[in-house]
Design a protein around this motif. Structure first.
Motif, PDB file in Angstrom:
ATOM      1  N   ASN A 246       6.644  -7.785  -7.146  1.00  0.00           N
ATOM      2  CA  ASN A 246       7.939  -7.756  -6.477  1.00  0.00           C
ATOM      3  C   ASN A 246       8.916  -7.186  -7.511  1.00  0.00           C
ATOM      4  O   ASN A 246       9.384  -7.908  -8.382  1.00  0.00           O
ATOM      5  CB  ASN A 246       8.382  -9.146  -6.033  1.00  0.00           C
TER       6      ASN A 246
ATOM      7  N   ALA B 290      11.846  -6.361  -7.205  1.00  0.00           N
ATOM      8  CA  ALA B 290      13.234  -6.760  -6.907  1.00  0.00           C
ATOM      9  C   ALA B 290      14.129  -5.508  -6.881  1.00  0.00           C
ATOM     10  O   ALA B 290      13.733  -4.492  -6.315  1.00  0.00           O
ATOM     11  CB  ALA B 290      13.701  -7.830  -7.890  1.00  0.00           C
ATOM     12  N   ALA B 291      15.293  -5.560  -7.536  1.00  0.00           N
ATOM     13  CA  ALA B 291      16.227  -4.418  -7.442  1.00  0.00           C
ATOM     14  C   ALA B 291      15.631  -3.130  -8.015  1.00  0.00           C
ATOM     15  O   ALA B 291      16.014  -2.030  -7.595  1.00  0.00           O
ATOM     16  CB  ALA B 291      17.531  -4.760  -8.157  1.00  0.00           C
TER      17      ALA B 291
ATOM     18  N   LEU C 266      10.301 -10.643  -0.438  1.00  0.00           N
ATOM     19  CA  LEU C 266      10.561 -11.852   0.351  1.00  0.00           C
ATOM     20  C   LEU C 266      11.278 -11.476   1.646  1.00  0.00           C
ATOM     21  O   LEU C 266      10.948 -11.963   2.728  1.00  0.00           O
ATOM     22  CB  LEU C 266      11.443 -12.814  -0.460  1.00  0.00           C
TER      23      LEU C 266
ATOM     24  N   ILE D 117      13.244  -5.540   3.603  1.00  0.00           N
ATOM     25  CA  ILE D 117      14.191  -4.604   2.977  1.00  0.00           C
ATOM     26  C   ILE D 117      14.678  -3.533   3.971  1.00  0.00           C
ATOM     27  O   ILE D 117      15.735  -2.956   3.781  1.00  0.00           O
ATOM     28  CB  ILE D 117      13.586  -3.935   1.708  1.00  0.00           C
TER      29      ILE D 117
ATOM     30  N   ARG E 147      17.932  -4.443   5.887  1.00  0.00           N
ATOM     31  CA  ARG E 147      19.091  -4.712   5.036  1.00  0.00           C
ATOM     32  C   ARG E 147      19.857  -3.417   4.737  1.00  0.00           C
ATOM     33  O   ARG E 147      19.726  -2.447   5.465  1.00  0.00           O
ATOM     34  CB  ARG E 147      18.618  -5.424   3.771  1.00  0.00           C
TER      35      ARG E 147
ATOM     36  N   ARG F 221      18.408  -0.247   0.183  1.00  0.00           N
ATOM     37  CA  ARG F 221      17.166  -1.013  -0.020  1.00  0.00           C
ATOM     38  C   ARG F 221      15.987  -0.421   0.763  1.00  0.00           C
ATOM     39  O   ARG F 221      14.865  -0.899   0.671  1.00  0.00           O
ATOM     40  CB  ARG F 221      17.357  -2.476   0.387  1.00  0.00           C
TER      41      ARG F 221
HETATM   42  C1  DQA Z   1      13.718  -8.315  -2.988  1.00  0.00           C
HETATM   43  C2  DQA Z   1      14.511  -7.255  -2.221  1.00  0.00           C
HETATM   44  C3  DQA Z   1      15.343  -6.390  -3.185  1.00  0.00           C
HETATM   45  O1  DQA Z   1      16.094  -5.430  -2.455  1.00  0.00           O
HETATM   46  C4  DQA Z   1      16.302  -7.263  -3.980  1.00  0.00           C
HETATM   47  O2  DQA Z   1      17.005  -6.490  -4.920  1.00  0.00           O
HETATM   48  C5  DQA Z   1      15.624  -8.423  -4.625  1.00  0.00           C
HETATM   49  C6  DQA Z   1      14.614  -9.155  -3.863  1.00  0.00           C
HETATM   50  C7  DQA Z   1      12.961  -9.260  -2.027  1.00  0.00           C
HETATM   51  O3  DQA Z   1      12.013  -9.902  -2.488  1.00  0.00           O
HETATM   52  O4  DQA Z   1      13.316  -9.384  -0.865  1.00  0.00           O
HETATM   53  O5  DQA Z   1      15.963  -8.802  -5.740  1.00  0.00           O
HETATM   54  O6  DQA Z   1      12.746  -7.653  -3.783  1.00  0.00           O
END
Ligand code: DQA
Length: 145
Positions: A75, A77-78, A102, A105, A108, A112
């Protein structure tokens, strides 16, 4: 079968961070549940967990997985939406990887919707909260076994 599970920036804040988006489980809770799921799936699965808020540390960890791990669940994340370096690292080690989120994306903000990492992975799971990690493990296991 050795699987490396990588979590990127701010995922160490799960449980506190935007619970309406990410829920109340901590990263430790999610990792514990994934360990139990792995045991049920196949007792020979070994999981290692790594979390970092630093892009270079994630690149280093992926490079160090070469010749050691059979698969990666990540994951980012960003960094999903920004990191050519992490995408290149996954392509370099040629370890089968699955991208996890999680949240969904695609439902959103527009920024993303793009992932630099997913094209280097065998698949992506998004939107099922903690179960996204289990689905990723199931898929990866099916490919590797
Ligand atoms: C994320 C989705 C990303 O866009 C966000 O920056 C996160 C969490 C998720 O698990 O949904 O930090 O990776």
């Amino acid at each position: 079968m050795k699987i490396l599970v990588i979590n990127g920036p701010n995922l160490n804040m799960l449980g506190i961070r935007e619970p309406e988006m990410y829920g109340y489980l901590t990263l430790d809770n999610i990792q514990e549940e994934l360990k139990n799921y792995a045991k049920q799936l196949d007792n020979s699965i070994e999981l290692e967990f790594f979390q970092s808020n630093f892009e270079g540390e994630i690149v280093d960890k992926i490079q160090s997985a070469f010749g050691v791990f059979d698969g990666i669940i990540i994951n980012p994340a960003a960094y999903t939406h920004t990191s050519v370096a992490i995408a290149d690292a996954i392509a370099s080690v040629n370890i089968k990887s699955v991208e996890v989120h999680l949240s969904n994306i695609y439902s959103r903000e527009e920024f993303r919707h793009n992932s630099f990492i997913a094209p280097k992975c065998i698949g992506q799971v998004a939107g099922f909260s903690k179960d996204s990690y289990k689905m990723a493990l199931l898929g990866l296991y099916g490919v590797l076994k």
